[in-house]
Design a protein around this motif. Structure first.
Motif, PDB file in Angstrom:
ATOM      1  N   VAL A  92      -1.175  44.002  36.898  1.00 26.92           N
ATOM      2  CA  VAL A  92      -0.814  44.557  38.206  1.00 26.92           C
ATOM      3  C   VAL A  92      -2.057  44.995  38.965  1.00 26.92           C
ATOM      4  CG1 VAL A  92       0.313  46.521  39.340  1.00 26.92           C
ATOM      5  CG2 VAL A  92       1.515  45.271  37.524  1.00 26.92           C
ATOM      6  N   GLU A  93      -2.924  45.748  38.320  1.00 28.12           N
ATOM      7  CA  GLU A  93      -4.112  46.269  38.990  1.00 28.12           C
ATOM      8  C   GLU A  93      -5.040  45.143  39.424  1.00 28.12           C
ATOM      9  OE1 GLU A  93      -7.840  49.375  38.191  1.00 28.12           O
ATOM     10  OE2 GLU A  93      -6.416  48.911  36.581  1.00 28.12           O
ATOM     11  N   GLN A  94      -5.158  44.110  38.593  1.00 26.74           N
ATOM     12  CA  GLN A  94      -6.032  42.985  38.951  1.00 26.74           C
ATOM     13  C   GLN A  94      -5.537  42.271  40.198  1.00 26.74           C
ATOM     14  OE1 GLN A  94      -5.749  40.961  35.114  1.00 26.74           O
ATOM     15  NE2 GLN A  94      -7.965  41.138  34.896  1.00 26.74           N
ATOM     16  N   LEU A  95      -4.232  41.996  40.255  1.00 28.88           N
ATOM     17  CA  LEU A  95      -3.694  41.280  41.408  1.00 28.88           C
ATOM     18  C   LEU A  95      -3.792  42.128  42.669  1.00 28.88           C
ATOM     19  CD1 LEU A  95      -2.442  38.724  42.474  1.00 28.88           C
ATOM     20  CD2 LEU A  95      -0.193  39.581  41.804  1.00 28.88           C
ATOM     21  N   THR A  96      -3.628  43.428  42.541  1.00 27.56           N
ATOM     22  CA  THR A  96      -3.777  44.316  43.697  1.00 27.56           C
ATOM     23  C   THR A  96      -5.203  44.262  44.229  1.00 27.56           C
ATOM     24  OG1 THR A  96      -2.051  45.780  42.855  1.00 27.56           O
ATOM     25  CG2 THR A  96      -3.519  46.681  44.532  1.00 27.56           C
ATOM     26  N   GLN A  97      -6.178  44.240  43.338  1.00 27.56           N
ATOM     27  CA  GLN A  97      -7.570  44.158  43.769  1.00 27.56           C
ATOM     28  C   GLN A  97      -7.874  42.825  44.426  1.00 27.56           C
ATOM     29  OE1 GLN A  97     -10.317  45.332  40.668  1.00 27.56           O
ATOM     30  NE2 GLN A  97      -9.082  47.095  40.125  1.00 27.56           N
ATOM     31  N   VAL A  98      -7.306  41.750  43.911  1.00 26.28           N
ATOM     32  CA  VAL A  98      -7.445  40.443  44.563  1.00 26.28           C
ATOM     33  C   VAL A  98      -6.886  40.510  45.983  1.00 26.28           C
ATOM     34  CG1 VAL A  98      -6.577  38.063  44.571  1.00 26.28           C
ATOM     35  CG2 VAL A  98      -7.449  39.063  42.454  1.00 26.28           C
ATOM     36  N   LEU A  99      -5.706  41.083  46.115  1.00 19.87           N
ATOM     37  CA  LEU A  99      -5.057  41.179  47.422  1.00 19.87           C
ATOM     38  C   LEU A  99      -5.905  41.980  48.407  1.00 19.87           C
ATOM     39  CD1 LEU A  99      -2.583  40.592  49.150  1.00 19.87           C
ATOM     40  CD2 LEU A  99      -1.504  42.635  48.174  1.00 19.87           C
ATOM     41  N   GLN A 100      -6.488  43.056  47.946  1.00 15.29           N
ATOM     42  CA  GLN A 100      -7.315  43.886  48.831  1.00 15.29           C
ATOM     43  C   GLN A 100      -8.489  43.095  49.397  1.00 15.29           C
ATOM     44  OE1 GLN A 100      -7.915  47.056  45.951  1.00 15.29           O
ATOM     45  NE2 GLN A 100      -6.762  48.485  47.220  1.00 15.29           N
ATOM     46  N   ARG A 101      -9.050  42.209  48.609  1.00 17.93           N
ATOM     47  CA  ARG A 101     -10.163  41.389  49.091  1.00 17.93           C
ATOM     48  C   ARG A 101      -9.701  40.427  50.179  1.00 17.93           C
ATOM     49  NH1 ARG A 101     -14.667  41.286  45.619  1.00 17.93           N
ATOM     50  NH2 ARG A 101     -15.158  39.141  46.170  1.00 17.93           N
ATOM     51  N   PHE A 102      -8.489  39.903  50.046  1.00 17.66           N
ATOM     52  CA  PHE A 102      -7.958  38.993  51.056  1.00 17.66           C
ATOM     53  C   PHE A 102      -7.736  39.695  52.388  1.00 17.66           C
ATOM     54  CE2 PHE A 102      -7.429  36.153  47.619  1.00 17.66           C
ATOM     55  CZ  PHE A 102      -7.135  34.893  48.113  1.00 17.66           C
ATOM     56  N   LEU A 103      -7.492  40.995  52.338  1.00 19.88           N
ATOM     57  CA  LEU A 103      -7.117  41.711  53.555  1.00 19.88           C
ATOM     58  C   LEU A 103      -8.300  42.033  54.460  1.00 19.88           C
ATOM     59  CD1 LEU A 103      -4.263  44.022  52.273  1.00 19.88           C
ATOM     60  CD2 LEU A 103      -4.189  41.691  53.167  1.00 19.88           C
ATOM     61  N   LYS A 104      -9.485  41.543  54.115  1.00 16.53           N
ATOM     62  CA  LYS A 104     -10.602  41.632  55.055  1.00 16.53           C
ATOM     63  C   LYS A 104     -10.308  40.783  56.288  1.00 16.53           C
ATOM     64  CE  LYS A 104     -13.983  42.557  51.420  1.00 16.53           C
ATOM     65  NZ  LYS A 104     -15.204  42.096  50.710  1.00 16.53           N
ATOM     66  N   MET A 105      -9.352  39.871  56.144  1.00 19.06           N
ATOM     67  CA  MET A 105      -8.837  39.061  57.255  1.00 19.06           C
ATOM     68  C   MET A 105      -7.371  39.447  57.468  1.00 19.06           C
ATOM     69  SD  MET A 105      -8.496  34.899  57.391  1.00 19.06           S
ATOM     70  CE  MET A 105     -10.283  34.711  57.262  1.00 19.06           C
ATOM     71  N   PRO A 106      -6.926  39.630  58.722  1.00 18.63           N
ATOM     72  CA  PRO A 106      -5.529  40.055  58.948  1.00 18.63           C
ATOM     73  C   PRO A 106      -4.521  39.034  58.426  1.00 18.63           C
ATOM     74  CG  PRO A 106      -6.857  40.322  60.943  1.00 18.63           C
ATOM     75  CD  PRO A 106      -7.686  39.536  59.981  1.00 18.63           C
ATOM     76  N   HIS A 107      -3.491  39.534  57.744  1.00 19.78           N
ATOM     77  CA  HIS A 107      -2.384  38.712  57.267  1.00 19.78           C
ATOM     78  C   HIS A 107      -1.064  39.403  57.619  1.00 19.78           C
ATOM     79  CE1 HIS A 107      -5.601  36.975  54.802  1.00 19.78           C
ATOM     80  NE2 HIS A 107      -4.825  35.917  54.650  1.00 19.78           N
ATOM     81  N   HIS A 108      -0.070  38.618  57.937  1.00 18.58           N
ATOM     82  CA  HIS A 108       1.235  39.161  58.293  1.00 18.58           C
ATOM     83  C   HIS A 108       1.966  39.722  57.078  1.00 18.58           C
ATOM     84  CE1 HIS A 108       5.661  38.623  58.721  1.00 18.58           C
ATOM     85  NE2 HIS A 108       5.469  39.123  59.926  1.00 18.58           N
ATOM     86  N   SER A 109       1.852  39.013  55.937  1.00 13.74           N
ATOM     87  CA  SER A 109       2.663  39.363  54.779  1.00 13.74           C
ATOM     88  C   SER A 109       2.133  38.668  53.536  1.00 13.74           C
ATOM     89  CB  SER A 109       4.132  38.979  55.015  1.00 13.74           C
ATOM     90  OG  SER A 109       4.240  37.664  55.550  1.00 13.74           O
ATOM     91  N   VAL A 110       2.716  39.035  52.401  1.00 18.93           N
ATOM     92  CA  VAL A 110       2.434  38.374  51.127  1.00 18.93           C
ATOM     93  C   VAL A 110       3.629  37.513  50.770  1.00 18.93           C
ATOM     94  CG1 VAL A 110       2.026  38.690  48.661  1.00 18.93           C
ATOM     95  CG2 VAL A 110       0.933  40.214  50.303  1.00 18.93           C
TER      96      VAL A 110
END
Length: 271
Positions: A92-110
């Motif tokens: 869980v923690e690993q995937l959350t950290q991956v997601l945080q890196r993606f959010l340097k660019m705006p995204h509507h949703s996962v």
């Protein structure tokens, strides 16, 4: 070891054993190409494993006939189509950290897709609150045949894209398919849900009518998307325009919102 992996913290061994983990195929950024959210930028989390074998499946790497993935591909940098790897299963923690890196660019949703993501409902139940904490909307793409799994996480979902599976494409017995779909839609209606049916040359009028009956019996205002099959694998031939218009007219006579939407990301060669 990739730079991406070096950023992840580790969980203590005794805690790690208790936390759910997921086997993933890939995480990437792209534009949603199907259904009602066409055109929105999303982070896609593709899970491994599926309980169906649809003739039109365009993600064979998620099936158990494919080798169990020892690593998950992580697109990096975002939007480049280049990938690093992360060992499976993913915490869980690993995937959350991956997601945080993606959010340097705006995204509507996962977008949680597969395969069938609800096979890993326990992991999703643990992970989706972290997605919500990042102020991201959650979007589930599912085959609509696991209502009890959906029930575990439905309160954590903003959108549900529910496939209606025609027995001609799955080989399932009709009398098992339709009751499970109805139960699923009853649970999913508490979210922003829409239904989607892939139309192949073998889709029958009876299958369409059963799908219409299903939606109408729950709520005739639930959107119904007719998605013409993209020729691939076991489905090398598409559906004629005349047939699509015929089926749309048939459904629109009884349902409030019926649209024909192809896989638009395939048209522009996006992931």
């Amino acid at each position: 070891m990739s730079y991406l992996l070096k950023t992840f913290s580790t969980t203590r061994p005794e805690a790690e054993a208790r936390l759910p983990k997921a086997r993933l195929v890939e995480v990437f950024s792209s534009v949603q190409g199907e259904g009602l959210l066409v055109g929105y930028r999303q982070v896609f989390v593709r899970t491994y494993g599926c309980n169906l074998r649809c003739t039109y499946c365009d993600s064979p790497e998620t099936l158990k006939e494919s080798p169990m993935p020892t690593v998950c591909r992580i697109e990096w940098p975002v939007g480049t189509g280049r990938f690093e790897t992360l060992p499976n299963p993913v915490e869980v923690e690993q995937l959350t950290q991956v997601l945080q890196r993606f959010l340097k660019m705006p995204h509507h949703s996962v977008a949680i897709t597969g395969g069938e993501p609800l096979l890993q409902a326990r992991f999703l139940k643990a992970w989706l609150p972290a997605v919500r904490s990042l102020r991201l909307k959650t979007f589930l793409e599912t085959n609509g045949l696991l209502p009890e799994h959906l029930r575990q996480i439905v309160a954590l979902l903003d959108y549900v894209s529910m496939d209606i599976k025609a027995p001609s494409a799955t080989g399932l017995e009709p009398e098992k398919t339709w009751p499970m779909h109805r139960q699923f839609l009853e649970v999913a209606r508490s979210t922003n849900v829409y239904t989607k049916m892939v139309i192949t040359p073998r889709t029958t009028d009876d299958e369409l009518d059963r799908a219409i009956d299903l939606i109408e019996s729950v709520d005739a205002s639930i959107p119904f998307i007719l998605q013409p099959v993209t020729p691939f694998g076991q489905e090398p031939v598409g559906v004629s325009p005349a047939r699509l218009l015929e089926l749309q007219s048939r459904a629109a006579a009884r349902l409030s919102e019926v649209r024909v939407i192809p896989q638009t990301h395939k048209l522009v060669s996006l992931l």
